[in-house]
Motif scaffolding. Structure first.
Motif, PDB file in Angstrom:
ATOM      1  N   LEU A  26       0.829  -1.207   0.000  1.00 56.74           N
ATOM      2  CA  LEU A  26       0.000   0.000   0.000  1.00 56.74           C
ATOM      3  C   LEU A  26       0.862   1.255   0.000  1.00 56.74           C
ATOM      4  N   GLU A  27       1.986   1.220   0.721  1.00 61.19           N
ATOM      5  CA  GLU A  27       2.911   2.361   0.711  1.00 61.19           C
ATOM      6  C   GLU A  27       3.545   2.536  -0.662  1.00 61.19           C
ATOM      7  N   LEU A  28       3.980   1.423  -1.229  1.00 63.70           N
ATOM      8  CA  LEU A  28       4.721   1.460  -2.484  1.00 63.70           C
ATOM      9  C   LEU A  28       3.860   1.944  -3.645  1.00 63.70           C
ATOM     10  N   THR A  29       2.591   1.581  -3.628  1.00 67.17           N
ATOM     11  CA  THR A  29       1.685   1.977  -4.706  1.00 67.17           C
ATOM     12  C   THR A  29       0.994   3.308  -4.423  1.00 67.17           C
ATOM     13  N   ALA A  30       1.357   3.956  -3.303  1.00 68.73           N
ATOM     14  CA  ALA A  30       0.763   5.243  -2.912  1.00 68.73           C
ATOM     15  C   ALA A  30      -0.753   5.148  -2.801  1.00 68.73           C
ATOM     16  N   THR A  31      -1.249   3.966  -2.395  1.00 68.08           N
ATOM     17  CA  THR A  31      -2.694   3.790  -2.217  1.00 68.08           C
ATOM     18  C   THR A  31      -3.190   4.563  -1.006  1.00 68.08           C
ATOM     19  N   ILE A  32      -2.355   4.629   0.028  1.00 63.83           N
ATOM     20  CA  ILE A  32      -2.715   5.334   1.256  1.00 63.83           C
ATOM     21  C   ILE A  32      -1.724   6.467   1.478  1.00 63.83           C
ATOM     22  N   ALA A  33      -2.241   7.633   1.821  1.00 67.33           N
ATOM     23  CA  ALA A  33      -1.378   8.787   2.076  1.00 67.33           C
ATOM     24  C   ALA A  33      -0.473   8.502   3.271  1.00 67.33           C
ATOM     25  N   LYS A 330       9.045  -5.676   6.541  1.00 66.40           N
ATOM     26  CA  LYS A 330       9.429  -4.643   7.503  1.00 66.40           C
ATOM     27  C   LYS A 330      10.204  -3.516   6.829  1.00 66.40           C
ATOM     28  N   THR A 331      11.216  -3.872   6.023  1.00 66.13           N
ATOM     29  CA  THR A 331      12.039  -2.846   5.377  1.00 66.13           C
ATOM     30  C   THR A 331      11.550  -2.493   3.983  1.00 66.13           C
ATOM     31  N   GLY A 332      10.698  -3.329   3.388  1.00 66.61           N
ATOM     32  CA  GLY A 332      10.219  -3.075   2.031  1.00 66.61           C
ATOM     33  C   GLY A 332      11.100  -3.665   0.952  1.00 66.61           C
ATOM     34  N   GLU A 333      12.189  -4.326   1.336  1.00 73.38           N
ATOM     35  CA  GLU A 333      13.100  -4.901   0.343  1.00 73.38           C
ATOM     36  C   GLU A 333      12.396  -5.996  -0.459  1.00 73.38           C
ATOM     37  N   GLY A 334      12.497  -5.909  -1.777  1.00 72.92           N
ATOM     38  CA  GLY A 334      11.942  -6.936  -2.653  1.00 72.92           C
ATOM     39  C   GLY A 334      10.463  -6.820  -2.938  1.00 72.92           C
ATOM     40  N   VAL A 335       9.774  -5.854  -2.329  1.00 73.57           N
ATOM     41  CA  VAL A 335       8.324  -5.758  -2.514  1.00 73.57           C
ATOM     42  C   VAL A 335       7.982  -5.299  -3.933  1.00 73.57           C
ATOM     43  N   ALA A 336       8.771  -4.362  -4.479  1.00 79.36           N
ATOM     44  CA  ALA A 336       8.527  -3.914  -5.856  1.00 79.36           C
ATOM     45  C   ALA A 336       8.667  -5.073  -6.835  1.00 79.36           C
ATOM     46  N   HIS A 337       9.629  -5.960  -6.582  1.00 81.70           N
ATOM     47  CA  HIS A 337       9.819  -7.126  -7.453  1.00 81.70           C
ATOM     48  C   HIS A 337       8.608  -8.056  -7.386  1.00 81.70           C
ATOM     49  N   ILE A 338       8.015  -8.182  -6.188  1.00 85.24           N
ATOM     50  CA  ILE A 338       6.808  -9.007  -6.048  1.00 85.24           C
ATOM     51  C   ILE A 338       5.677  -8.428  -6.892  1.00 85.24           C
ATOM     52  N   LEU A 339       5.485  -7.109  -6.823  1.00 83.39           N
ATOM     53  CA  LEU A 339       4.410  -6.473  -7.593  1.00 83.39           C
ATOM     54  C   LEU A 339       4.638  -6.640  -9.095  1.00 83.39           C
ATOM     55  N   ASN A 340       5.882  -6.506  -9.532  1.00 81.40           N
ATOM     56  CA  ASN A 340       6.178  -6.709 -10.957  1.00 81.40           C
ATOM     57  C   ASN A 340       5.910  -8.154 -11.375  1.00 81.40           C
TER      58      ASN A 340
END
Length: 760
Positions: A26-33, A330-340
């Motif tokens: 949700l943070e990465l996709t800017a879904t929530i302010a 926790k740190t967000g590492e690898g989350v963008a790769h999951i979304l891709n």
């Protein structure tokens, strides 16, 4: 277009990091302010946040833009930061955030700022963080020193911390701290408020070397961007996530969620490995033919065994290790790769080729707008004002509003094929909307979609209001809960002692505990709950077959031809050194141990058949105890088998108390009898007569205790004279006690019922 839609769920064993990963998405996709972001943002119930578990499935719509091309004015570093993988001091700020929540958990809310300041000093030292307290920082304006700013902490010489204890943080506090950052050498500040409702953390950044806020807004909106004469159009994907619970009691929630998606992200904790519920939810996903994206989570944990767990998951799924993703929620590492990877691997929704068809997988209720259904549109489109029909209930209504969940309800003009959203029905009558029903058009109706099999309650318990004046409120409260929890079932019943109440069916002990707690918190009800029991199938001597849900209706010894009970197939995964203790525990709970297997990581998997009655007798807690918390459990129902059980009645002052009745194994009847009478001897208040407490089973008294009578000193006023005067008074008192013993009745306090059930 449905080709740009991806519907998926996150599944795993309990406490493997589903909610934390969803937060980072949700943070990465800017879904929530950022100002609205907090831990477990999709867990909306207070109970979920308190216990740290997900109870209700939670759908949310996100927008994602994979592989965005860079313009001439952007660097690779800036693009990565915009996507969220490398924001300033990410490891340090996440560590500090964790400390804030630890203090919140230990201290609670409502204290003065200095109390939290002192507690944070202790926690920073424990976690090895270097900090300065009340440091004077010069504030510059046009290069001139105009004053000093004194934050509560400067941590590691990088992050400023400003503590507040206000009802809420407003804009002036945020702007003030931002202006201080603008005039000093620091770039990041955390504004922390231990408010009246909850902990609130705002991350404030001022860094001229970073992209401007306007650029970030443009990227978040993903419109066309012109820079240096180069047009950069970014493809937009709609990701519909349904976050699911991990506890075995809420497996029905998981199965409903998976029927509405095309793929799943399978999380496996890098510190725990594959556990029992991992295999259970994986089996459901495979049976539905869903695309599976395996992810090893918590790779930042100090005791993570990433390479070992990756190998284990690869063997489980029969796939190359290179296809196993690694991430840290926790740190967000690898989350963008999951979304891709979700965009690349999970297929877009397929058209059914029929008219309007929407599968209802959940619903809620609003006092003003009535039932709000959450549905996946499989065919056609649904717009505001459309006339729709429930296929099963054959009830028509007009869609008052349609929209998406982001995660709050966001109205839209139409829900297209393949989308997941909500529909406001305006219906305020219970029993019309049902999970698994299909919505279709009134003008051009289509056939119903395959729904869900109704959930079968595993355990039953009677729920009574402490005051019969609250019976109507209890009925209304159960109706409201039924609208948000379709696995809850109930029917009205009455007891000679407890009055009128409801016999409720639950999916397990945790489900029962959650429902009772919600009734108390959300509806302010004081309740008495009887001993939970499973269902028994009774064949009477006349051939009549009857299902019994209450011990009070269980036949007396020798009056039934046959008694059957539900059995379950249990799967336990644990390290091999605990196998002996677990085998003994299974024997104590009447289990029939079947095959065992050794998993790739060396753990043992044990299968056993066990009466459901014994599984609900505290088996899970005892399993965690004998395995030092390393064992995990999943189970499925097998059906009915012959049962060797009897009804155990409890008599207080020669009167049966139905709320204490229970059905127990014949081999444990002596132990259970002695335990219940001993507990009641400790809890029941003394009376003016000798109180008899007895446990009766198989037509005889098995155990008994007596509570001595309260005794008034009837001879206290005598100061001499013949002894016969005292004897006369004592004999008179004795006759009175005997008369009270024959006629007296005991009013059992409600807290005694609660404590007996809780301790059992």
């Amino acid at each position: 277009m449905s080709s740009n839609i991806r519907n998926f769920s996150i599944i795993s064993h309990i406490d493997h990091g589903k909610s934390t990963l969803a937060d980072r998405m949700l943070e990465l996709t800017a879904t929530i302010a950022p100002r609205e972001m907090h831990e477990q943002v999709l867990d909306r119930m207070e109970l979920e946040r308190e216990r740290g578990i997900t109870i209700k499935m939670a759908p949310v719509r996100m927008l994602w833009h994979p592989h965005r091309r860079l313009t001439q004015n952007e660097t690779q570093k800036d693009a990565e930061w915009i996507q969220g993988d490398d924001f300033l001091y990410k490891d340090l700020t996440y560590k500090i955030r964790g400390i804030f929540f630890d203090v919140r958990k230990k201290l609670g809310l409502g204290h003065k700022e200095q109390i939290y300041h002192n507690a944070l000093e202790i926690e920073f030292k424990k976690n090895g963080l270097v900090f300065e307290s009340k440091k004077n920082i010069p504030i510059l304006y046009d290069g001139n020193n105009i004053g000093l700013y004194q934050p509560d902490f400067v941590v590691e010489g990088k992050v400023l911390i400003e503590l507040k204890a206000l009802p809420e943080i407003s804009r002036p506090q945020t702007e003030q701290l931002w202006s201080y950052l603008k005039g000093c050498e620091y770039k990041v500040a955390l504004l922390v408020n231990y408010g009246s409702k909850d902990l609130e953390i705002k991350r404030i950044v001022y860094d001229k070397s970073r992209p401007s806020s306007s650029a970030l807004s443009a990227l978040s909106a993903l419109s066309l961007r012109e820079s240096a004469g180069v047009s950069n159009q970014v493809e937009e994907y709609v990701l519909n996530l349904i976050d699911t619970p991990g506890h075995v009691d809420f497996a029905y929630e998981v199965s409903r969620a998976l029927s509405a998606v095309e793929g799943v992200v399978l999380l496996v904790d890098s510190t725990q490995g594959v556990e029992a519920q991992t295999l259970s939810v994986l089996s459901v996903a495979k049976n539905l033919g869903l695309e599976i994206i395996p992810v090893v989570s918590k790779i930042d944990a100090p005791n993570a065994r990433v390479s070992d767990i990756v190998s284990e998951v690869a063997l489980l799924l029969n796939c190359p290790e290179s296809s196993i993703l690694r991430a840290s929620g926790k740190t967000g590492e690898g989350v963008a790769h999951i979304l891709n990877t979700i965009v690349e691997k999970i297929p877009p929704p397929k058209s059914t080729g029929a008219g309007v068809q929407a599968l209802i997988f959940d619903f809620g209720y609003s006092d003003h707008r009535g039932v709000i259904v959450y549905a996946r549109v499989f065919g056609g489109k649904i717009a505001k004002g459309d006339s729709l029909r429930f296929c099963a209930a054959q009830t028509d209504f007009q869609a008052l509003e349609v929209g998406w969940l982001t995660p709050r309800e966001t109205p839209s003009e139409v829900l297209h094929e393949g989308e997941i959203g909500y529909i406001v029905t305006g219906i305020k009558k219970a029993g019309i909307a049902s999970v698994g029903d299909t919505l279709t058009s009134v003008r051009n109706p289509s056939h119903a979609l395959p729904g869900y099999s109704p959930p079968a309650p595993v355990i039953w318990a009677s729920v009574y209001p402490e005051s019969q004046d609250d019976l109507v409120l209890l009925r209304q409260s159960l109706e409201r809960l039924r609208l948000s929890d379709s696995s809850l079932s109930y029917e009205e019943e009455s007891s000679g002692i407890m009055g009128k109440g409801f016999r409720c069916g639950f999916l397990g002990m945790l489900h029962l505990e959650i429902i009772i707690e919600r009734l108390r918190r959300e509806f302010a009800l004081n309740l008495v709950v009887t001993m939970p029991t499973t269902v028994y199938r009774i064949t009477h001597t006349n051939g009549k077959v009857e299902d019994i849900y209450s011990p009070a209706h269980f036949p007396d010894e020798g009056t039934a031809k046959r008694v059957e009970e539900l059995w379950s197939k249990v799967s336990v995964i644990a390290p091999p050194e605990y196998y002996g203790a677990i085998s003994q525990l299974l024997y104590d709970h009447e289990a029939e141990i079947g095959e065992t297997a050794t998993l790739p990581d060396g753990k043992m998997q044990v299968y056993a058949d066990m009466p459901l009655r014994e599984l609900m007798r505290g088996f899970f807690d005892k399993l965690k105890s004998v395995s030092s918390g390393f064992a995990s459990l999943s189970y499925e129902l097998l059906g009915f088998r012959d049962a060797d059980v009897v009804r155990l009645d409890v008599l207080v002052a020669d009167e049966i108390v139905p709320a204490f009745a229970r059905i127990v194994s014949r081999r444990r009847v002596q132990h259970e009898s002695e335990a219940i009478v001993k507990k009641l001897e400790e809890l029941l208040p003394r009376q003016l007569f000798v109180l008899k407490i007895q446990a009766k089973a198989m037509g005889r008294i098995i155990a008994a205790r007596r509570v001595s009578a309260l005794r008034k000193d009837v001879t206290g006023y005598l100061y001499g004279g013949d002894i016969t005067r005292k004897m006369k008074l004592l004999e008179k008192q004795k006759r009175g006690k005997k008369k009270m013993l024959a006629r007296g009745k005991v009013d059992i306090p409600h807290d005694v019922f609660l404590r007996v059930i809780r301790d059992s």
